[in-house]
Design a protein around this motif. Structure first.
Motif, PDB file in Angstrom:
ATOM      1  N   LYS A 118       0.741  -1.209   0.095  1.00  0.00           N
ATOM      2  CA  LYS A 118      -0.018   0.049  -0.183  1.00  0.00           C
ATOM      3  C   LYS A 118       0.911   1.362   0.118  1.00  0.00           C
ATOM      4  CE  LYS A 118      -2.305  -0.858   3.722  1.00  0.00           C
ATOM      5  NZ  LYS A 118      -1.566  -1.953   4.118  1.00  0.00           N
ATOM      6  N   SER A 119       1.831   1.297   1.044  1.00  0.00           N
ATOM      7  CA  SER A 119       2.648   2.547   0.988  1.00  0.00           C
ATOM      8  C   SER A 119       3.584   2.660  -0.110  1.00  0.00           C
ATOM      9  CB  SER A 119       3.562   2.607   2.413  1.00  0.00           C
ATOM     10  OG  SER A 119       2.699   2.946   3.325  1.00  0.00           O
ATOM     11  N   THR A 120       3.927   1.438  -0.629  1.00  0.00           N
ATOM     12  CA  THR A 120       4.819   1.489  -1.916  1.00  0.00           C
ATOM     13  C   THR A 120       4.006   2.380  -2.995  1.00  0.00           C
ATOM     14  OG1 THR A 120       5.781  -0.538  -1.223  1.00  0.00           O
ATOM     15  CG2 THR A 120       6.264   0.250  -3.380  1.00  0.00           C
ATOM     16  N   LEU A 121       2.880   1.727  -3.115  1.00  0.00           N
ATOM     17  CA  LEU A 121       1.712   2.444  -4.157  1.00  0.00           C
ATOM     18  C   LEU A 121       1.740   3.984  -4.037  1.00  0.00           C
ATOM     19  CD1 LEU A 121       0.062   1.425  -6.048  1.00  0.00           C
ATOM     20  CD2 LEU A 121      -1.861   1.284  -4.697  1.00  0.00           C
ATOM     21  N   THR A 122       1.660   4.453  -2.998  1.00  0.00           N
ATOM     22  CA  THR A 122       1.637   6.025  -2.666  1.00  0.00           C
ATOM     23  C   THR A 122       3.283   6.426  -3.335  1.00  0.00           C
ATOM     24  OG1 THR A 122       2.591   5.885  -0.406  1.00  0.00           O
ATOM     25  CG2 THR A 122       0.418   5.935  -0.904  1.00  0.00           C
ATOM     26  N   THR A 123       4.276   5.839  -3.136  1.00  0.00           N
ATOM     27  CA  THR A 123       5.444   6.383  -3.689  1.00  0.00           C
ATOM     28  C   THR A 123       5.358   6.401  -5.268  1.00  0.00           C
ATOM     29  OG1 THR A 123       6.643   4.308  -3.523  1.00  0.00           O
ATOM     30  CG2 THR A 123       7.053   5.602  -1.504  1.00  0.00           C
ATOM     31  N   LEU A 124       4.877   5.107  -5.702  1.00  0.00           N
ATOM     32  CA  LEU A 124       4.809   4.912  -7.049  1.00  0.00           C
ATOM     33  C   LEU A 124       3.772   6.238  -7.688  1.00  0.00           C
ATOM     34  CD1 LEU A 124       4.445   1.248  -7.433  1.00  0.00           C
ATOM     35  CD2 LEU A 124       6.252   2.780  -8.597  1.00  0.00           C
ATOM     36  N   LEU A 125       2.803   6.523  -6.969  1.00  0.00           N
ATOM     37  CA  LEU A 125       1.674   7.404  -7.363  1.00  0.00           C
ATOM     38  C   LEU A 125       2.279   8.932  -7.321  1.00  0.00           C
ATOM     39  CD1 LEU A 125      -1.404   6.150  -5.996  1.00  0.00           C
ATOM     40  CD2 LEU A 125      -0.843   5.933  -8.388  1.00  0.00           C
ATOM     41  N   THR A 126       3.316   9.382  -6.713  1.00  0.00           N
ATOM     42  CA  THR A 126       3.585  10.519  -6.493  1.00  0.00           C
ATOM     43  C   THR A 126       5.212  10.563  -7.182  1.00  0.00           C
ATOM     44  OG1 THR A 126       4.636   9.685  -4.234  1.00  0.00           O
ATOM     45  CG2 THR A 126       2.785  11.237  -4.571  1.00  0.00           C
ATOM     46  N   ARG A 127       5.576   9.555  -7.907  1.00  0.00           N
ATOM     47  CA  ARG A 127       6.886   9.329  -8.435  1.00  0.00           C
ATOM     48  C   ARG A 127       7.892   9.318  -7.498  1.00  0.00           C
ATOM     49  NH1 ARG A 127       9.547  11.550 -14.044  1.00  0.00           N
ATOM     50  NH2 ARG A 127      10.914   9.589 -14.204  1.00  0.00           N
ATOM     51  N   LEU A 128       7.997   9.054  -6.320  1.00  0.00           N
ATOM     52  CA  LEU A 128       9.297   9.136  -5.573  1.00  0.00           C
ATOM     53  C   LEU A 128      10.119   7.920  -6.103  1.00  0.00           C
ATOM     54  CD1 LEU A 128       7.715   9.588  -1.864  1.00  0.00           C
ATOM     55  CD2 LEU A 128       9.269  11.030  -3.345  1.00  0.00           C
ATOM     56  N   VAL A 129       9.408   7.073  -6.615  1.00  0.00           N
ATOM     57  CA  VAL A 129      10.324   5.898  -7.267  1.00  0.00           C
ATOM     58  C   VAL A 129       9.505   5.492  -8.783  1.00  0.00           C
ATOM     59  CG1 VAL A 129      10.871   4.680  -5.261  1.00  0.00           C
ATOM     60  CG2 VAL A 129       8.963   3.948  -6.287  1.00  0.00           C
ATOM     61  N   ASP A 130      10.218   4.948  -9.568  1.00  0.00           N
ATOM     62  CA  ASP A 130       9.758   4.564 -10.961  1.00  0.00           C
ATOM     63  C   ASP A 130       9.397   3.135 -10.971  1.00  0.00           C
ATOM     64  OD1 ASP A 130      11.338   6.808 -13.031  1.00  0.00           O
ATOM     65  OD2 ASP A 130       9.316   6.882 -12.285  1.00  0.00           O
ATOM     66  N   PRO A 131       8.523   2.921 -11.542  1.00  0.00           N
ATOM     67  CA  PRO A 131       8.128   1.208 -11.541  1.00  0.00           C
ATOM     68  C   PRO A 131       8.911   0.230 -12.296  1.00  0.00           C
ATOM     69  CG  PRO A 131       6.457   2.306 -12.987  1.00  0.00           C
ATOM     70  CD  PRO A 131       7.378   3.422 -12.266  1.00  0.00           C
TER      71      PRO A 131
END
Lengths: 593, 599
Positions: free
Chosen positions: A390-403
């Motif tokens: 879930k939290s990883t999802l938030t980092t992906l949605l805010t582009r803190l990381v790229d998939p």
């Protein structure tokens, strides 16, 4: 830049390289500073000339004749003072110039290094603790540019040395040749010093960073240390590093203790040598006493510049160590790509995830083939166990990381096609733990943007934070400490929420953002969000949620399990048909209320 | 006496006091000082060897009674060479000793300052930013280090050289010696003025370094907010501003230094001229002439050079010293800031090792210059009771926990544990018998084992494993691939919020307190973990007095008693069921909890 084979020569070469960088960057200041040094040098030699002139034209005649010519005395005064004043000008130009150059280089590199910190991805930061970064930006930068201070002096004295050497050679070749032996001797001494001290300095700079790291972490956790009474242990941890630093410093000192006296003694031996040879040549009638005096004096004068060149070269090991460490940060590739598509304003955003895949640890897929669409204006709750992503999802949605694979699309645009800063204009994240800056309440909410106070209050109202902010002694202008410690956890969370709301996001992501808030208050916040979505334009809401009340607010629930969407529907639907979901949500309710 | 004052900057103490205090704090600096000074003087004496050899050769070797006197010259040269070697050895020993004492003294300074930061009261710690604190124990101490070693050497040597040169000058001509000193008098007098200006300037420089480090540290710690709100631009601007402030402060200080240094050169020129002029005048046979010859005057001219050079160096050292002293001052400032709420230390009471009873006698508390946060709190908690403290945010419950654990002292009234006023209990005993588990567990960037054993340093892996099992967390630990060696990351970020709480609880269990104060964490945690936490807490709270700042209804329900805070006062008290019946503040809280559950 390998330093395996010949550390002495490599340090020498790299040290000059560092100086080269500085000179290329600040050519004018360097020139002024060097000219000042040259002026100083020339006038020092002139001093000797003035002494000689005074001797021959004023002092000796005065003693022989028994009378004093006032004109002569005045000339002596004028010459000496004149030379001294001009020399002082040279000194100021040299020292101030060197200082300005040094500080400019430091400032420039500090700006670049800190800029790099802001550019480098989160993954890099996880590997580099804050304390280390502080040391890079401060101590290493300072070490790198330290040789600039003695540089103009050394360069200036080069000219002085050249002039003096030429004069010596003109006076008497043999004596001069003996005197000039000092140069190769000094070179050998310097190279040997560099060879032995370079590895030590490299280790010292690294230790400085480690020391900074321990201190930073320890002060960060000061309250835990205090409440568990672990001051002694923490101090022991710090002391270990401090003692290592001390021991290395002592070792370097011992090496330096050999180098410096050598630099002093070599010119002295040179003079003695000249003395010996000179007297022998005088006896053989090949030279005059005056020649010996001149050469001895010139050599004595040259001794100081030799030392200053030696000091300059002696700074190289530390400088090279610092420079290399700084460049490790600067040369780190930043490969986040950006595009130039902009998103439209106005309506709520549409979110789409296309076959998203991500793993923290290579081989262990956290998210796999995650696809979903959230229509504009909808409120979606994401529910799942810990480590379901879930939290990883938030980092992906805010582009803190790229998939690793797949795409995240906002309004149909891949996040990677957006220019820097564009995403933040449309999407806001309220993270699980609220971070407050050492700033006023207003500053923490607006983050420097030009926002009218009424808009700030509106955001605070929706976040149910207006009450306690109004009660603060200075209202919006009240300062919050670095860790926002004058506020409770719940209050910080609400400010964090207001901070996101004030930017009128079109997509708002809440990662368990109301957990520290009383249930009553949470209900009001969520109702407010639902109603006006944080502002006049609609907002798409993605909630990472646990409480039934929160989940109940959503139009739709996504049940995340095994790295993908295991089920979706309304809360009631899922409760009815999905036993795993029901178990999760009910269990949470049982234990937390 | 509650502190909460800002940290001292040390600005008030003078340079001389700084050095004295510094030497007190780092006694190593005085080790073998006289020996080092002696060696320095020896080295200095050696330095005049060559000029004297030259002068003697000129005077007597070349112009001797039979012309060139080669044996004499040879003797002189050999003597001089020997002297040079001895001087070199003396210098080596001196330098090595200086490095050793300086490094040792500064390590002591660093460590003492570090320890003192931890001894400061919580409120005072919070007045200074992390980055600035780090600068005090790293960068500021480094400045002193550079100076003590090089500056110290040059300073001692210069003073020695000046003394030796003066003595030799006196031998040649006391009249001319006076002339030289008179020329330099204005310089020496102006040094005091420059010292003051420079000390201000460098004090500013050190402050700017602290600010700069704080500005750099903040966005690193708050990286998530910086990136998701895309405020890199503003953050960089702030950092740039701090960098620029530091740069301009440094430049200004440097300008002042350069100017004050250049004055020495002018004095030198004056001295050179006047020596010749007065020498000539004396040579005319005037009063107090003595036997001045042209040779003496010329020799004196050389000696002036010998005098001037160390004066210049000495001046430079003095001005550069201001930078080091400014740094030294700041570190001493930390040590001068009053330490924690007076620890009675060994004279203090030791709390008994049994569940403790708590008594608040008309306790008031306010933060410095703030309104009362706790108002006339008067209550008793029996030993072994499990109490839940509830109230709305800002009602004072967290402050209650801080006063209870003596992180702050009340401004009125008394807090007693087992009948003893908290202020009379030694910290050593207090921290062992009372443990506070804060809301957000802070973990160190280390292994689970290391973090857990922070509660009991003597605990080994077996003890920790046992504690884990006792808390019912065995299966969780087994689920971790690396078990106790799992690394938790900086601030424990590699673990989830729930897991961080578990580690904090294991730590508390190992600490085995008699009074457990728990500021309930509120971050949502997945239910399985939540259940584990609940079970662990059950175990943790049995057999001791526990006070939980509660956010959950279940905590209040399971407590023996609930204390309700409202606006700094205790408004209700009793078991859950009774309070629900009463209604009031608790009733309201209860309703909303229930409402939450019903959806």
């Amino acid at each position: 830049m390998s330093d395996a084979a010949e550390p002495g020569r490599t340090t020498l070469r790299d040290g000059f390289g560092v100086l080269g960088v500085a000179i290329r960057r600040e050519p004018w200041i360097f020139t002024i500073s060097t000219l000042g040094s040259l002026l100083f040098g020339a006038l020092t030699v002139a001093d000797a000339w003035v002494l000689g002139w005074s001797t021959d034209h004023v002092v000796l005649p005065a003693f022989e004749s028994g009378t004093t010519a006032t004109g002569g005395l005045v000339a002596v005064l004028a010459l000496f003072l004149g030379v001294a004043i001009l020399r002082a000008v040279g000194i100021v130009a040299r020292r101030l110039g060197a200082g300005v150059m040094q500080y400019r280089m430091q400032a420039a590199y500090r700006r670049e290094v800190t800029g790099q910190y802001l550019r480098l991805p989160m993954a890099w930061h996880q590997r580099h603790p804050a304390g280390q970064l502080l040391s890079n930006a401060n101590s290493d930068v300072e070490a790198a540019w330290a040789p600039i201070a003695p540089l103009p002096m050394a360069v200036g004295t080069l000219a002085m040395v050249v002039i003096a050497v030429v004069q010596m050679l003109l006076v008497d070749l043999t004596m001069a040749a003996v005197g000039l032996m000092v140069f190769p001797l000094v070179t050998v001494a310097t190279l040997t010093y560099q060879r032995f001290s370079s590895p030590l300095f490299t280790r010292i700079q690294a230790l400085r960073a480690e020391l900074s790291e321990v201190a930073h972490e320890s002060f960060d956790g000061a309250m835990v240390v205090k409440t568990l009474g672990r001051e002694g242990e923490e101090t022991a941890r710090f002391a270990e590093k401090a003692d290592q630093l001390r021991d290395l410093g002592i070792r370097v000192g011992r090496i330096r203790a050999v180098f410096d006296p050598l630099l002093e003694a070599i010119p002295g031996f040179g003079v003695l040598g000249v003395l010996g040879v000179g007297v022998w040549r005088i006896r053989n009638g090949h030279a005059d006493p005056g020649d010996l005096v001149t050469i001895a004096y010139l050599l004595t004068i040259v001794a100081f510049p030799i030392r200053s060149i030696g000091w300059l070269l002696g700074e190289f090991p530390r400088s090279v160590a610092g420079f290399r460490r700084v460049h490790r940060v600067l040369d780190e590739p930043v490969d986040t790509s950006y595009g130039d598509t902009t998103l439209g304003q106005g309506e709520a955003a549409r979110l789409e995830l296309e076959s998203l895949a991500y793993s923290y640890v290579p081989g262990q897929r956290l998210l796999a083939d995650l696809s979903l669409v959230v229509e504009p204006g909808r409120t979606v709750a994401v529910v799942g166990e810990t480590a379901s992503g879930k939290s990883t999802l938030t980092t992906l949605l805010t582009r803190l990381v790229d998939p690793d694979a797949g795409r995240v699309l906002v309004d149909g645009v891949d996040l990677r096609d957006l220019p820097r800063g564009e995403l933040a204009r449309h999407v806001a994240l309220v993270p699980q733990s609220a971070f407050m800056f050492d700033d006023t309440v207003r500053g923490n909410i607006t983050l420097g943007e030009d926002v009218a106070d009424e808009d700030v209050w509106a955001a605070l109202r929706t976040a149910q934070a207006d009450g306690f902010v109004a009660a603060l002694p200075h209202g919006l202008d009240s300062r919050l400490g670095e860790r926002g410690t004058s506020l409770s956890g719940g209050q910080r969370q609400r400010l964090s929420l207001a901070r996101a709301l004030v930017r009128r996001p079109r997509l708002l992501i809440l990662d368990d953002a109301t957990s520290a808030v009383d249930p009553e208050v949470e209900g009001r916040i969520l109702a407010g969000l639902r109603r006006d979505g944080g502002g006049p334009v609609g907002t798409t809401l993605v909630l990472i949620a646990y409480r039934k009340a929160t989940i109940g607010l959503a139009d739709e629930v996504l049940f995340l399990a095994g790295g993908r969407i295991a089920d979706r529907g309304t809360h009631a639907e899922l409760l009815a048909r999905n036993p795993a979901y029901a178990r999760l949500v009910n269990a949470y309710e049982e234990v937390t209320t | 006496m509650s502190a909460g004052t800002a940290m001292a900057t040390g600005d008030e103490i003078t340079a001389w006091q700084t050095i004295k205090r510094g030497a007190e704090i780092s006694p190593e600096l005085k080790d073998g000082l006289w020996g080092t000074v002696l060696l320095a003087l020896l080295g200095t004496a050696g330095r005049v060897v060559v000029p004297i050899a030259v002068q003697q050769t000129l005077d007597r070797g070349l112009h001797g009674p039979h012309g060139l006197d080669l044996p004499f010259v040879t003797r002189m040269a050999l003597l001089a060479a020997l002297a040079l070697v001895l001087t070199g050895i003396a210098s080596y020993l001196m330098t090595a000793r200086l490095f050793t004492t300086a490094e040792r003294g500064l390590a002591t300074l660093r460590i003492k300052a570090f320890r003192h930061v931890h001894d400061l009261p919580l409120l005072t710690q919070n007045t200074e930013r992390r980055g600035a604190l780090v600068s005090r124990v790293t960068s500021d101490v480094d400045q002193v280090s550079q100076f003590l070693v090089f500056g110290g050497i040059i300073g001692i040597v210069s003073v020695g050289q000046i003394v030796v040169a003066t003595m030799i000058m006196l031998v040649y001509s006391w009249q001319l010696t006076i002339v030289v000193w008179v020329c330099f008098a204005p310089l020496f007098l102006s040094l005091r003025y420059f010292q003051l200006r420079l000390s201000e300037a460098y004090g500013l420089v050190r402050r700017m370094v602290g600010q700069m480090l704080a500005a750099v540290s903040e966005p690193v710690v708050g990286a998530v907010v910086v990136r998701t709100h895309a405020i890199e631009g503003r953050t960089q601007a702030r950092i740039d501003e701090a960098i620029a402030s530091y740069q301009s402060a440094s430049t200004r200080a440097q300008g002042l230094t350069a100017f004050s240094f250049s004055l020495g050169g002018v004095s030198a020129g004056l001295a050179n001229a006047l020596v010749l002029i007065v020498g000539i005048w004396l040579g005319q046979g005037h009063l107090w002439a003595g036997d001045i010859t042209s040779g003496k005057v010329l020799a004196f001219a050389f000696l002036v050079t010998m005098f001037v050079s160390p004066v210049q160096m000495g001046t430079q050292v003095l001005t550069d010293a201001q930078n080091a002293i400014a740094g030294w001052r700041r570190v001493i400032g930390i040590l001068d800031t009053p330490a924690d709420l007076d620890d009675p230390g060994t004279e203090g009471v030791a709390l008994p090792h049994r569940p403790l009873d708590v008594e608040f006698a008309h306790v008031d508390f306010a933060y410095p210059q703030g309104p009362l946060v706790l108002c006339d709190v008067d209550l008793r908690i029996a030993a072994g009771t499990r109490v839940a403290v509830v109230g709305e945010t800002g009602s004072g419950k967290t402050t209650f926990a801080k006063v209870l654990t003596r992180l702050v002292d009340p401004v009125g009234g008394e807090v007693r544990l087992a009948g003893h006023d908290l202020r009379t209990v030694s910290f050593d005993s207090l921290r062992r018998r009372v443990v506070l588990v804060p809301q957000e567990g802070f973990l160190f960037d280390s292994t689970l084992l290391a973090n857990a054993s922070y509660g009991d340093l003597a605990a080994g892996p077996d003890d920790v494993s046992r504690a884990v099992v006792e808390l019912g967390l065995g299966d969780w630990l087994d689920g971790l691939p690396r078990g106790l060696d799992t690394r938790v990351g900086p601030r424990g970020e590699s673990m989830s919020a729930g897991e961080r709480q578990l580690v904090a609880l294991i730590r508390a269990h190992l600490a085995d307190p008699d009074l457990l104060v728990l500021d309930e964490a509120t971050s949502a945690v997945d239910p399985a973990l939540e259940m584990r936490i609940g079970r662990a807490l059950e175990t943790l709270m049995s057999g001791r007095t526990s006070v939980t700042i509660a956010h959950r209804m279940s905590t209040a329900e399971n407590a023996d008693e609930v204390i309700v805070f409202d606006q700094g006062r205790v408004v209700q008290r009793g078991p859950h069921v009774a309070l629900v019946a009463e209604g009031g503040v608790y009733g309201r809280l209860h309703s909303s909890w229930v409402a939450q559950q019903a959806t």
